[in-house]
Design a protein around this motif. Structure first.
Motif, short mmCIF file in Angstrom:
data_model
loop_
_atom_site.label_atom_id
_atom_site.label_comp_id
_atom_site.label_asym_id
_atom_site.label_seq_id
_atom_site.Cartn_x
_atom_site.Cartn_y
_atom_site.Cartn_z
N ASP A 31 0.86 -1.19 0.00
CA ASP A 31 0.00 0.00 0.00
C ASP A 31 0.89 1.24 0.00
N HIS A 32 0.30 2.40 0.25
CA HIS A 32 1.04 3.66 0.20
C HIS A 32 2.16 3.71 1.24
N PHE A 33 1.99 3.01 2.36
CA PHE A 33 2.96 3.06 3.44
C PHE A 33 3.82 1.80 3.51
N PHE A 34 3.68 0.89 2.54
CA PHE A 34 4.40 -0.38 2.52
C PHE A 34 4.21 -1.12 3.84
N SER A 35 2.97 -1.07 4.34
CA SER A 35 2.64 -1.69 5.62
C SER A 35 2.91 -3.19 5.57
N ALA A 36 3.57 -3.70 6.61
CA ALA A 36 3.91 -5.12 6.75
C ALA A 36 4.86 -5.59 5.65
N MET A 37 5.42 -4.68 4.88
CA MET A 37 6.38 -5.04 3.83
C MET A 37 7.69 -4.27 3.99
N GLU A 38 7.96 -3.84 5.22
CA GLU A 38 9.16 -3.05 5.48
C GLU A 38 10.45 -3.78 5.11
N PRO A 39 10.60 -5.09 5.43
CA PRO A 39 11.85 -5.77 5.03
C PRO A 39 12.05 -5.80 3.52
N THR A 40 10.96 -5.97 2.76
CA THR A 40 11.07 -5.96 1.31
C THR A 40 11.51 -4.59 0.81
N LEU A 41 10.95 -3.52 1.40
CA LEU A 41 11.31 -2.16 1.04
C LEU A 41 12.78 -1.90 1.34
N VAL A 42 13.22 -2.23 2.55
CA VAL A 42 14.60 -1.98 2.94
C VAL A 42 15.57 -2.74 2.05
N GLU A 43 15.25 -4.00 1.76
CA GLU A 43 16.13 -4.81 0.92
C GLU A 43 16.24 -4.25 -0.49
N ALA A 44 15.11 -3.81 -1.04
CA ALA A 44 15.13 -3.24 -2.40
C ALA A 44 15.99 -1.99 -2.45
N VAL A 45 15.86 -1.11 -1.47
CA VAL A 45 16.64 0.13 -1.45
C VAL A 45 18.11 -0.17 -1.19
N ARG A 46 18.39 -1.06 -0.26
CA ARG A 46 19.78 -1.42 0.06
C ARG A 46 20.50 -1.96 -1.17
N ARG A 47 19.86 -2.86 -1.90
CA ARG A 47 20.50 -3.47 -3.07
C ARG A 47 20.68 -2.44 -4.19
N TRP A 48 19.71 -1.55 -4.34
CA TRP A 48 19.83 -0.52 -5.37
C TRP A 48 20.98 0.43 -5.03
N LEU A 49 21.08 0.84 -3.78
CA LEU A 49 22.17 1.71 -3.36
C LEU A 49 23.52 1.05 -3.61
#
Length: 360
Positions: A291-309
């Protein structure tokens, strides 16, 4: 009798409204009060240049079906950091700054916009750089959706984080964006003064729109990359899609399958605009189930950003001696003398999948 009863009821109603309004204001201020000794965390007060007075622009029309913001009062409480010793205004807004006399000449110095920011130093022996985070309108620098998971996780992978306060209370959409742009400039100065020059912007919602406006207006700012979560399509009042054509740094755009209508509906035209501007290092990803806040998907969000960085922004890793690295860590905030040793990926919740590194 009826008139007396009416007056009493009216008075009682006004008293209740006053109490409720006071509670609502207090809820907006509590995010800073809840910060408590998170390791290395510092509540800072930065100063940005003041945007010249203008008549407020009309607000963008709300889109039907847009998800409501969760109340800050009900958001999970983070731990408490010690504020700076200087007098602190309300952490929800630092409006109407007054000019102060210059210590040398006694003349009034230009007024400044004072705002809150949460700083965490990198927790690895060698830094990758710094990340400036800008939350969505209605949130705060430790907002549990998108902002808090990223700002707390990225230091374990060499990225200092500085989460700045978006000007929620500023009337007028254009003026809010202009004021946020000045705050981004101040945050970038904060890092550069501490010898961190590999800086990435991460914005959420309207905060991402402000970051895009900054990058379009400052192509030579030195920003190394841009992560936009739930970026709305820029309205004509801030340049429209031409704004996105001006972004020439590596850019990752993430949005959820269940995101707000205007975010999902405008994804294709945003992608075309950035590519039309010639940015070959642009990636747009739809996160299934988010959803807009990536609720309950925080690990997926962090991993995506970490790998892109790691792929697009870590080539400028600073080569420092351990002594220099420790000095920079201390200048970014209070930090334990022993850096975190774990540089692996954060855990991924069962049932969710990390995003691929090179998905277009």
């Amino acid at each position: 009798m009826n008139s007396i009863r009416y007056v009493k009821l009216s008075t009682l109603f006004l008293v209740l409204l006053t109490i409720l309004a006071g509670n609502a204001g207090a809820a907006g201020e509590r995010w800073a009060d809840r910060l408590n000794a998170a390791e290395g965390e510092t509540l800072l007060w930065l100063e940005a240049d003041v945007v010249p007075e203008e008549s407020p622009a009309a607000e963008p029309a709300p889109t039907a079906g847009a998800a409501a913001e969760p109340s800050p009062a009900t958001s999970p409480g983070p731990a408490q950091a010690t504020p700076a010793a200087s007098p602190t205004p309300s952490p929800t807004e630092s409006l109407s700054p007054s000019p102060s006399p210059s210590p040398d000449t006694g003349a009034e110095s230009p007024p400044k916009d004072r705002f809150a920011a949460l700083a965490l130093p990198f927790l690895t022996p060698q830094p990758e750089g710094g990340v400036i985070l800008i939350h969505d309108r209605g949130g705060h620098p430790d907002w549990p959706g998108v902002i808090a998971p990223l700002r707390r996780s990225l230091p374990n992978h060499g990225w200092a984080t500085l989460s700045i306060e978006y000007p929620n209370g500023t009337p007028g959409f254009e003026r809010r964006i202009a004021r946020a742009v000045k705050r981004i400039e101040a945050a970038l100065r904060f890092y550069n003064e501490r010898q961190l020059f590999n800086v990435v912007l991460v914005g959420h919602g309207e905060g991402a729109l402000a970051a895009a406006a900054y990058l379009a207006d400052n192509p030579r700012s030195g920003i190394s990359g841009f992560v936009a979560a739930s970026l709305p399509t820029p309205p004509a009042s801030v340049g429209g899609l031409v704004l996105l054509e001006g972004i020439q740094v590596p850019m990752l755009e993430l949005y959820g399958e269940r995101d707000r209508f205007e975010v999902v509906d405008g994804a294709r035209e945003r992608s075309r605009a950035v590519l039309r501007g010639g940015n070959a290092q642009y990636r747009q990803r739809l996160v299934a189930g988010a959803d807009h806040f990536f609720s309950a998907m925080e690990p997926t969000l962090v991993e995506a950003v970490r790998r892109w960085l790691k792929r697009y922004c870590s080539g400028k890793k600073m080569e420092l001696s351990s002594l220099e690295g420790r000095a920079i860590r201390k200048s970014l905030g209070r930090v334990d003398a022993s850096p975190a040793a774990d540089d692996g990926a954060p855990p991924v919740e069962e049932g969710s999948k990390p995003l691929p590194d090179d998905a277009p």
